[in-house]
Design an enzyme around this catalytic site. Structure first.
Site, mmCIF file in Angstrom:
data_model
loop_
_atom_site.group_PDB
_atom_site.id
_atom_site.type_symbol
_atom_site.label_atom_id
_atom_site.label_comp_id
_atom_site.label_asym_id
_atom_site.label_seq_id
_atom_site.Cartn_x
_atom_site.Cartn_y
_atom_site.Cartn_z
ATOM 1 N N ASP A 188 33.615 39.801 25.939
ATOM 2 C CA ASP A 188 33.976 40.414 27.214
ATOM 3 C C ASP A 188 33.145 41.674 27.398
ATOM 4 O O ASP A 188 32.612 42.239 26.438
ATOM 5 C CB ASP A 188 35.468 40.750 27.266
ATOM 6 C CG ASP A 188 35.897 41.186 28.667
ATOM 7 O OD1 ASP A 188 35.877 40.331 29.575
ATOM 8 O OD2 ASP A 188 36.227 42.363 28.852
ATOM 9 N N SER A 189 33.052 42.108 28.642
ATOM 10 C CA SER A 189 32.315 43.333 28.931
ATOM 11 C C SER A 189 33.052 44.577 28.448
ATOM 12 O O SER A 189 32.455 45.642 28.315
ATOM 13 C CB SER A 189 32.053 43.444 30.440
ATOM 14 O OG SER A 189 33.280 43.472 31.148
ATOM 15 N N TYR A 229 30.496 44.984 34.088
ATOM 16 C CA TYR A 229 29.398 44.099 34.454
ATOM 17 C C TYR A 229 29.414 43.786 35.955
ATOM 18 O O TYR A 229 28.410 43.354 36.511
ATOM 19 C CB TYR A 229 29.509 42.770 33.703
ATOM 20 C CG TYR A 229 29.011 42.776 32.277
ATOM 21 C CD1 TYR A 229 28.727 43.965 31.588
ATOM 22 C CD2 TYR A 229 28.819 41.579 31.593
ATOM 23 C CE1 TYR A 229 28.287 43.950 30.279
ATOM 24 C CE2 TYR A 229 28.376 41.550 30.285
ATOM 25 C CZ TYR A 229 28.116 42.740 29.631
ATOM 26 O OH TYR A 229 27.677 42.717 28.331
ATOM 27 N N GLY A 230 30.550 43.987 36.583
ATOM 28 C CA GLY A 230 30.754 43.516 37.949
ATOM 29 C C GLY A 230 29.878 44.143 39.001
ATOM 30 O O GLY A 230 29.743 43.604 40.100
ATOM 31 N N CYS A 275 34.737 37.104 30.057
ATOM 32 C CA CYS A 275 34.319 37.889 31.221
ATOM 33 C C CYS A 275 33.983 36.940 32.373
ATOM 34 O O CYS A 275 33.098 36.090 32.247
ATOM 35 C CB CYS A 275 33.105 38.735 30.853
ATOM 36 S SG CYS A 275 32.393 39.658 32.221
ATOM 37 N N ASN A 276 34.682 37.071 33.497
ATOM 38 C CA ASN A 276 34.419 36.220 34.649
ATOM 39 C C ASN A 276 33.022 36.431 35.200
ATOM 40 O O ASN A 276 32.351 35.486 35.614
ATOM 41 C CB ASN A 276 35.447 36.485 35.753
ATOM 42 C CG ASN A 276 36.763 35.780 35.524
ATOM 43 O OD1 ASN A 276 37.009 34.708 36.056
ATOM 44 N ND2 ASN A 276 37.625 36.389 34.716
ATOM 45 N N THR A 277 32.556 37.687 35.203
ATOM 46 C CA THR A 277 31.222 37.983 35.722
ATOM 47 C C THR A 277 30.155 37.312 34.871
ATOM 48 O O THR A 277 29.217 36.699 35.389
ATOM 49 C CB THR A 277 30.987 39.501 35.768
ATOM 50 O OG1 THR A 277 32.003 40.115 36.574
ATOM 51 C CG2 THR A 277 29.632 39.830 36.343
ATOM 52 N N GLU A 315 40.741 50.041 32.442
ATOM 53 C CA GLU A 315 39.989 50.723 31.398
ATOM 54 C C GLU A 315 40.572 52.116 31.110
ATOM 55 O O GLU A 315 40.476 52.624 29.992
ATOM 56 C CB GLU A 315 38.516 50.846 31.790
ATOM 57 C CG GLU A 315 37.756 49.538 31.818
ATOM 58 C CD GLU A 315 37.450 48.990 30.437
ATOM 59 O OE1 GLU A 315 37.372 49.781 29.482
ATOM 60 O OE2 GLU A 315 37.288 47.752 30.311
ATOM 61 N N CYS A 327 39.256 38.130 36.999
ATOM 62 C CA CYS A 327 38.728 39.115 36.048
ATOM 63 C C CYS A 327 39.792 39.301 34.985
ATOM 64 O O CYS A 327 40.979 39.429 35.305
ATOM 65 C CB CYS A 327 38.413 40.438 36.740
ATOM 66 S SG CYS A 327 37.862 41.755 35.615
ATOM 67 N N THR A 328 39.372 39.321 33.725
ATOM 68 C CA THR A 328 40.356 39.393 32.643
ATOM 69 C C THR A 328 41.056 40.743 32.564
ATOM 70 O O THR A 328 42.051 40.875 31.861
ATOM 71 C CB THR A 328 39.696 39.059 31.295
ATOM 72 O OG1 THR A 328 38.524 39.856 31.129
ATOM 73 C CG2 THR A 328 39.327 37.596 31.235
ATOM 74 N N HIS A 329 40.547 41.733 33.275
ATOM 75 C CA HIS A 329 41.261 43.010 33.353
ATOM 76 C C HIS A 329 42.519 42.898 34.222
ATOM 77 O O HIS A 329 43.506 43.611 34.006
ATOM 78 C CB HIS A 329 40.361 44.098 33.955
ATOM 79 C CG HIS A 329 39.283 44.588 33.053
ATOM 80 N ND1 HIS A 329 38.198 43.826 32.695
ATOM 81 C CD2 HIS A 329 39.117 45.789 32.429
ATOM 82 C CE1 HIS A 329 37.408 44.534 31.906
ATOM 83 N NE2 HIS A 329 37.939 45.715 31.728
#
Length: 265
Positions: free
Chosen positions: A11-12, A43-44, A74-76, A154, A184-186
């Site tokens: 993941d980012s 990364y987005g 990471c989806n991006t 974050e 997005c995993t966030h």
């Protein structure tokens, strides 16, 4: 069907911990290697070439371990770099976009229902979700880039006035989705305020739950009562491990302190 004992999760930043949490609770593995590119998150807001380069560097790092499967949490990165990573790897690599859409299909949502996709700017611009959904016959799709959600998570801001202000900033009162894909995993860390905002009747697709179901359906796994996890980060691995301890369920994992868990770059 391939048996998976050891996996990597990329993941980012810390968002991939939501995928890790679902995987250890619903599946379980002998050994998990988690790498968060925390020095270069998010990364987005980056271009495709940069995202692809960062992702291939992460793939090179994972090559130091004997893994059976790599999950791009990471989806991006899944939108812009998954194919390039798969071409360079000698193990299966799966992303969260395909699994998320599969999870939506399994809910038997009729094709005319309003699907809202929330993701980072780069994921939305790729149209990865929208194209796949249209190809499956879904006709009412809204895609919104909500980059501020990443910053909130974050900074460990998951609820309260600041979150409510950000939701009001992004979503007009007229927005009434039937299903929301958290692209997005966030974003699952903001699930409770999102549910309050849109209402209990709205279906939410959680990347972590979706990827866990996908792994169970496509691979053979052996349940482990405890998962041995190595954490690596491109910056401040101590903070990453501290976040993991707060987010992961007690008793389902062991953090591996036998090797140097210093930064990787």
């Amino acid at each position: 069907m391939q048996t998976i004992h050891n996996i990597g999760i990329f993941d980012s930043g810390v968002g991939g911990l939501t995928v890790l949490k679902s995987l250890i609770e619903d599946v379980g593995f002998q050994h998990i290697v988690y790498y968060g590119d925390t020095a270069r998150v998010p990364y987005g807001n980056k271009d495709t070439e940069t995202i692809r380069r960062f992702s291939l560097e992460a793939l090179e790092f994972f090559g130091h371990f004997k893994l059976d499967l790599l999950v791009v949490a990471c989806n991006t990165a899944s939108a812009h770099a998954l194919e390039a990573m798969q071409k360079c790897a000698n193990i299966p690599i799966i992303g969260v976009i395909e699994s998320g859409i599969a999870a939506l299909e399994q809910k038997n949502i009729t094709k005319d229902k309003h699907i809202l996709v929330l993701a980072t700017e780069a994921t939305i611009k790729s149209e990865s979700y929208a194209k796949k959904l249209r190809n499956l016959g879904y006709t009412n799709i809204t895609s919104l880039a909500t980059n501020l959600f990443v910053s909130l998570v974050e900074e460990h801001v998951f609820d309260g006035a600041v979150v409510d202000s950000v939701l009001a900033y992004y979503f007009p009162p007229t927005l009434k989705p039937d299903a929301v894909i958290l692209g997005c995993t966030h974003f699952p860390l903001l699930l409770q305020p999102l549910q309050r905002f849109f209402g209990n009747n709205v279906l939410f697709i959680h990347s972590g739950e979706a990827i866990a179901n996908f792994v169970q359906q496509h691979f053979h796994t052996i349940q482990h009562t405890q998962n041995l996890i190595d954490f690596f980060a491109s910056d401040n691995v101590i903070k990453l491990k501290s976040t993991a301890k707060r987010w992961l369920k007690d008793g389902t994992y062991i953090m591996n302190d036998r090797q140097n868990l210093g930064n990787f770059s």
